[in-house]
Design an enzyme around this catalytic site. Structure first.
Site, PDB file in Angstrom:
ATOM      1  N   GLY A   1       0.856  -1.154  -0.059  1.00  0.00           N
ATOM      2  CA  GLY A   1      -0.021   0.022   0.090  1.00  0.00           C
ATOM      3  C   GLY A   1       0.954   1.517   0.019  1.00  0.00           C
TER       4      GLY A   1
ATOM      5  N   PHE B   1       2.462   2.823  -2.506  1.00  0.00           N
ATOM      6  CA  PHE B   1       1.926   3.581  -3.494  1.00  0.00           C
ATOM      7  C   PHE B   1       0.580   4.052  -3.394  1.00  0.00           C
ATOM      8  CE2 PHE B   1       4.326   2.612  -8.035  1.00  0.00           C
ATOM      9  CZ  PHE B   1       5.551   2.438  -7.362  1.00  0.00           C
TER      10      PHE B   1
ATOM     11  N   ASP C   1      -4.385  -6.400  -5.993  1.00  0.00           N
ATOM     12  CA  ASP C   1      -3.208  -7.320  -5.940  1.00  0.00           C
ATOM     13  C   ASP C   1      -3.412  -8.801  -5.617  1.00  0.00           C
ATOM     14  OD1 ASP C   1      -0.460  -8.271  -5.439  1.00  0.00           O
ATOM     15  OD2 ASP C   1       0.161  -6.388  -4.746  1.00  0.00           O
TER      16      ASP C   1
ATOM     17  N   ASP D   1      -6.329 -11.283  -9.295  1.00  0.00           N
ATOM     18  CA  ASP D   1      -5.165 -11.479 -10.318  1.00  0.00           C
ATOM     19  C   ASP D   1      -5.263 -11.023 -11.720  1.00  0.00           C
ATOM     20  OD1 ASP D   1      -3.375 -12.961 -11.758  1.00  0.00           O
ATOM     21  OD2 ASP D   1      -3.841 -15.141 -11.064  1.00  0.00           O
TER      22      ASP D   1
ATOM     23  N   ASP E   1       3.067  -1.552 -10.236  1.00  0.00           N
ATOM     24  CA  ASP E   1       4.414  -1.750  -9.600  1.00  0.00           C
ATOM     25  C   ASP E   1       4.163  -3.412  -9.692  1.00  0.00           C
ATOM     26  OD1 ASP E   1       6.593  -0.781  -8.430  1.00  0.00           O
ATOM     27  OD2 ASP E   1       5.772  -1.580  -6.640  1.00  0.00           O
TER      28      ASP E   1
ATOM     29  N   LYS F   1       6.417  -0.727 -14.064  1.00  0.00           N
ATOM     30  CA  LYS F   1       7.713  -1.143 -13.714  1.00  0.00           C
ATOM     31  C   LYS F   1       8.150  -2.326 -14.636  1.00  0.00           C
ATOM     32  CE  LYS F   1       8.231  -3.709  -9.884  1.00  0.00           C
ATOM     33  NZ  LYS F   1       8.533  -3.584  -8.385  1.00  0.00           N
TER      34      LYS F   1
END
Length: 208
Positions: free
Chosen positions: A52, A54, A72, A90, A114, A154
């Protein structure tokens, strides 16, 4: 040789001092300071949001009139702010898009990822897994981002990196690469930033 992994490094200690859930919060904070694409009242999607860090920065950026959705594959400790929603999802599951729409079905002002794969130690495998996650994030940014929106993902540097950057360029007016200061020295990760999503092309007129 990169710098050795130091779990109690400067950013780890700074995160603890500032009440941030993860040192990674400083990465998105730096990106937003360099490219301030989020305004108060914006709606943002955070992929790979646990634990958490971000989300804390994004919530501050958009304020209580905004909306932050964080997902997540592991649970995220709930936030006190009602405008921050989280869910265990997912992104590679067949029903992900439908479940995401149940959380929020409107357009996003930014899609931020991320996400990182569980590393195998085999560089080509890890690069391929990282690329698959980044491409899913890009798909969401293109299909769910409003014109003018932003994208951040990322990615592990690898063989298809340039190809992915070209894919981002196809959908955004400007593309930047950022390696935030809080990135660990030995890490191969970089953040691809797409600014100002291009409006979808109008379909060609059908001849009578």
């Amino acid at each position: 040789m990169g710098k050795p992994y130091r779990p109690k490094d400067h950013y780890f200690k700074k995160a603890k001092q500032e009440g941030l859930r993860a040192r990674s919060a400083f990465k998105v904070d730096e990106i937003l300071k360099r490219y301030p694409f989020l305004k108060k009242g914006a709606t943002v999607l955070d992929l790979g949001a646990a634990p958490g860090g971000f989300l804390q920065i994004l919530a501050d950026a958009v304020g209580p009139n905004g909306r932050v959705i964080g997902v997540d594959i592991v649970a995220i400790r709930p936030f006190s702010q009602p405008f921050v929603k989280t869910a265990v999802l997912d992104v590679l599951a067949d029903d992900f898009d439908a479940k995401l729409s149940e959380l929020y079905d409107g357009p996003y002002d930014a899609v931020i990822s991320d996400m990182a794969p569980k590393t195998s130690g085999i560089r080509t495998t890890d690069e391929a897994r990282s690329l698959r996650l980044a491409r899913k994030a890009l798909e969401l940014a293109v299909t769910r981002g409003r014109p003018g929106s932003a994208f951040v993902a990322k990615l592990f540097m690898g063989g298809e990196f340039e190809e992915f950057r070209d894919e981002v360029r196809a959908g955004f007016e400007e593309v930047k690469l950022v390696r935030p200061e809080a990135t660990r020295g030995a890490s191969m990760e970089v953040y691809v930033v797409g600014l100002r999503r291009k409006a979808p092309s109008a379909p060609a007129p059908v001849a009578p």
